[in-house]
Design a protein around this motif. Structure first.
Motif: not given
Length: 158
Positions: A40-50, A109-117, A131-136
């Motif tokens: 489930r994509i919960t957020a998408l904007e330039p420079g960030r996706c969750e 539930t695992i929530h991941a956030v991607a941001t560019p370096e 691109v960094r991705v962290e999952a919590r």
């Protein structure tokens, strides 16, 4: 910068009932392998996706936690969507490699956030974009980190 077609679609669908679910399904129709994790994509904007995945039998390993490759799939998905939503229309991308760290057992539930370096820019030659991705987990504890190398290059002329 103008919105990418992907970002336009995401923003349009957010106004609809079940828009996140519909957008996530549309992404899985375009790239069917990702349907295996039911993201489930919960957020998408330039420079960030969750995005998130639920812990269910289909993504469970032999010890009852979320499988490592399911976490990798989620990381690649959010990193790819973030990159696609952020690039100028003259550029394209493809993942080139991934380094991962499994920090603790992933459950719930695992929530991941991607941001560019680095900034995503138009260029006349290809370049590596980390691109960094962290999952919590649902308690907010980091369970997984990835660094995905995206190869960004100019689109060939039509």
């Amino acid at each position: 910068m103008s919105q990418t077609p992907l970002l336009r679609l995401y923003r349009r669908m957010q106004a609809w009932p079940a828009g996140q679910w519909l957008f996530s399904r549309a992404v899985c129709l375009k790239a069917p392998y990702f349907a295996s994790i039911a993201p489930r994509i919960t957020a998408l904007e330039p420079g960030r996706c969750e995005g998130r995945i639920r812990h269910r039998r289909k993504v469970t390993n032999h010890i009852g936690t979320v499988h490592a490759i399911a976490l990798c799939n989620l990381a690649e998905l959010v990193a790819g969507l973030m990159t696609d939503a952020s690039l100028p229309p003259s550029m394209r991308w493809i993942p080139r490699g991934m380094q991962v760290e499994y920090l603790k057992k992933a459950a719930g539930t695992i929530h991941a956030v991607a941001t560019p370096e680095a900034p995503l820019v138009a260029a006349t030659t290809g370049y590596d974009l980390p691109v960094r991705v962290e999952a919590r987990n649902s308690a907010g504890e980091a369970v997984f980190r990835a660094r995905i190398s995206m190869w960004v290059s100019p689109r060939p002329p039509r």
